[in-house]
Design a protein around this motif. Sequence first.
Motif, short mmCIF file in Angstrom:
data_model
loop_
_atom_site.label_atom_id
_atom_site.label_comp_id
_atom_site.label_asym_id
_atom_site.label_seq_id
_atom_site.Cartn_x
_atom_site.Cartn_y
_atom_site.Cartn_z
N SER A 17 0.75 -1.23 -0.01
CA SER A 17 0.18 0.03 -0.22
C SER A 17 0.88 1.19 -0.09
O SER A 17 2.07 1.15 0.43
N ARG A 19 -0.06 5.79 0.17
CA ARG A 19 -0.87 6.86 0.12
C ARG A 19 -0.19 8.11 -0.22
O ARG A 19 0.83 8.57 0.11
N SER A 21 -0.37 12.05 -1.33
CA SER A 21 -1.00 13.27 -0.73
C SER A 21 -1.03 14.41 -1.84
O SER A 21 0.00 14.54 -2.63
N TYR A 81 -5.98 12.94 -0.72
CA TYR A 81 -5.30 11.88 -0.67
C TYR A 81 -5.77 10.83 -1.82
O TYR A 81 -6.84 10.76 -2.19
N GLN A 83 -5.43 6.73 -1.47
CA GLN A 83 -4.92 5.55 -0.76
C GLN A 83 -4.99 4.58 -1.70
O GLN A 83 -6.15 3.91 -2.25
#
Length: 124
Positions: A17, A19, A21, A81, A83
């Motif tokens: 994973s 994330r 921004s 964001y 994700q």
Amino acid sequence: QVQLVESGGGLVQAGGSLRLSCAASGRTFSVFYVTGWFRQAAGKDREFVAVTSWNGGITQYADSVKGRFTIPRDNSKNTVYLQMNSLKPEDTAVYYCAVSGSVAAMTSGSVISWGQGTQVTVSS
């Protein structure tokens, strides 16, 4: 005009994973109806990934990322964001943040402002 700065890209193994921004300066996100993400893999056209309305009440995703990616936002931080979960090697691309006047405009690529992009590389 709003300025967009992406961050959070990097190298991750398949199944992992990340994330991303997207921070806005200048005019705030709430002035615009939608904020979204696109990506461009090497040798390919830029493609739509996800979009969210200013309050997060409306979201839309490309079929290739549905169920794996989400697009939360925090207007108090002027930040949106991306994700990304269950990443695949085919998710490798430069990811761009963008703002537009509507969901339809965003998904068709009619964008008011672009960020500079952040590289995401998924190894197999």
